[in-house]
Write a protein that holds these residues in place. Structure first.
Motif, PDB file in Angstrom:
ATOM      1  N   ALA A  79      59.258  57.065  95.653  1.00  0.00           N
ATOM      2  CA  ALA A  79      57.973  57.491  96.201  1.00  0.00           C
ATOM      3  C   ALA A  79      57.029  56.311  96.421  1.00  0.00           C
ATOM      4  O   ALA A  79      56.176  56.358  97.306  1.00  0.00           O
ATOM      5  CB  ALA A  79      57.318  58.501  95.268  1.00  0.00           C
ATOM      6  N   VAL A  80      57.170  55.252  95.652  1.00  0.00           N
ATOM      7  CA  VAL A  80      56.253  54.119  95.775  1.00  0.00           C
ATOM      8  C   VAL A  80      56.931  52.850  96.286  1.00  0.00           C
ATOM      9  O   VAL A  80      56.248  51.888  96.624  1.00  0.00           O
ATOM     10  CB  VAL A  80      55.554  53.814  94.431  1.00  0.00           C
ATOM     11  N   SER A  81      58.239  52.835  96.367  1.00  0.00           N
ATOM     12  CA  SER A  81      58.946  51.596  96.705  1.00  0.00           C
ATOM     13  C   SER A  81      58.654  51.094  98.112  1.00  0.00           C
ATOM     14  O   SER A  81      58.790  49.906  98.391  1.00  0.00           O
ATOM     15  CB  SER A  81      60.453  51.768  96.508  1.00  0.00           C
ATOM     16  N   GLY A  82      58.235  51.953  99.000  1.00  0.00           N
ATOM     17  CA  GLY A  82      57.932  51.541 100.362  1.00  0.00           C
ATOM     18  C   GLY A  82      56.481  51.199 100.611  1.00  0.00           C
ATOM     19  O   GLY A  82      56.119  50.771 101.703  1.00  0.00           O
ATOM     20  N   LEU A 127      45.646  49.740  97.894  1.00  0.00           N
ATOM     21  CA  LEU A 127      45.434  50.970  97.116  1.00  0.00           C
ATOM     22  C   LEU A 127      44.232  51.739  97.624  1.00  0.00           C
ATOM     23  O   LEU A 127      44.244  52.976  97.630  1.00  0.00           O
ATOM     24  CB  LEU A 127      45.259  50.622  95.624  1.00  0.00           C
ATOM     25  N   ARG A 128      43.188  51.044  98.024  1.00  0.00           N
ATOM     26  CA  ARG A 128      42.023  51.721  98.581  1.00  0.00           C
ATOM     27  C   ARG A 128      42.365  52.441  99.886  1.00  0.00           C
ATOM     28  O   ARG A 128      41.852  53.523 100.173  1.00  0.00           O
ATOM     29  CB  ARG A 128      40.883  50.729  98.821  1.00  0.00           C
ATOM     30  N   ARG A 129      43.262  51.822 100.682  1.00  0.00           N
ATOM     31  CA  ARG A 129      43.712  52.455 101.929  1.00  0.00           C
ATOM     32  C   ARG A 129      44.692  53.584 101.681  1.00  0.00           C
ATOM     33  O   ARG A 129      44.966  54.393 102.559  1.00  0.00           O
ATOM     34  CB  ARG A 129      44.379  51.413 102.835  1.00  0.00           C
ATOM     35  N   GLY A 130      45.287  53.596 100.488  1.00  0.00           N
ATOM     36  CA  GLY A 130      46.258  54.626 100.178  1.00  0.00           C
ATOM     37  C   GLY A 130      47.676  54.213 100.478  1.00  0.00           C
ATOM     38  O   GLY A 130      48.573  55.060 100.556  1.00  0.00           O
ATOM     39  N   ALA A 131      47.901  52.933 100.645  1.00  0.00           N
ATOM     40  CA  ALA A 131      49.261  52.451 100.981  1.00  0.00           C
ATOM     41  C   ALA A 131      49.866  51.674  99.841  1.00  0.00           C
ATOM     42  O   ALA A 131      49.320  50.950  99.147  1.00  0.00           O
ATOM     43  CB  ALA A 131      49.222  51.575 102.215  1.00  0.00           C
TER      44      ALA A 131
END
Length: 131
Positions: A79-82, A127-131
């Motif tokens: 879920a987070v690797s990309g 992280l602020r952008r959600g990526a």
């Protein structure tokens, strides 16, 4: 009687070490965003230390522990690797962990500190952008 006490002591030591290994508290919450920011803060704290700081080894040990915990928890998380934040974070973690492994008694060079600070800023903005 001496043989009995040595076996009993060995058994107690094995049980104690086994229980301590099983009960090590995970310093991460499981929320990727929150965990990433906690590791970023720990890394910044370790990088900002002066050479004559009295608690330098403790803070560096905490940073290493957070790095290890983060890597163990999210290394295989699809879920987070990309995410951009994850790949940049892994680059920063590997750089600092590599320095600590290769040169445990040397200070972090200014060039590496500068690069790590840039990468940590990129992680926070991702992280602020959600990526």
């Amino acid at each position: 009687m001496k043989r009995y006490w040595s076996r009993l002591l060995a058994l107690v030591l094995v049980v104690t070490i086994g229980l301590m290994g099983c009960s090590s508290p995970d310093s991460l919450s499981g929320d990727y965003r929150q965990d990433t920011l906690a590791v970023v803060n720990a890394m910044r704290q370790a990088l900002d230390l002066s050479e004559d700081s009295p608690n330098k080894t403790e803070i560096q040990a905490q940073a290493r522990q957070k790095i290890n915990d983060f890597s163990a928890r999210y290394q295989r998380a699809n879920a987070v690797s990309g995410l951009n934040s994850f790949t940049t974070m892994r680059t920063a973690l590997n750089s600092l962990a590599g320095h600590y492994s290769s040169y445990p008694n040397r200070p972090v060079p200014q060039k590496l500190k500068t690069r790590l600070e840039q990468e940590l800023q990129q992680v926070e903005s991702a992280l602020r952008r959600g990526a």
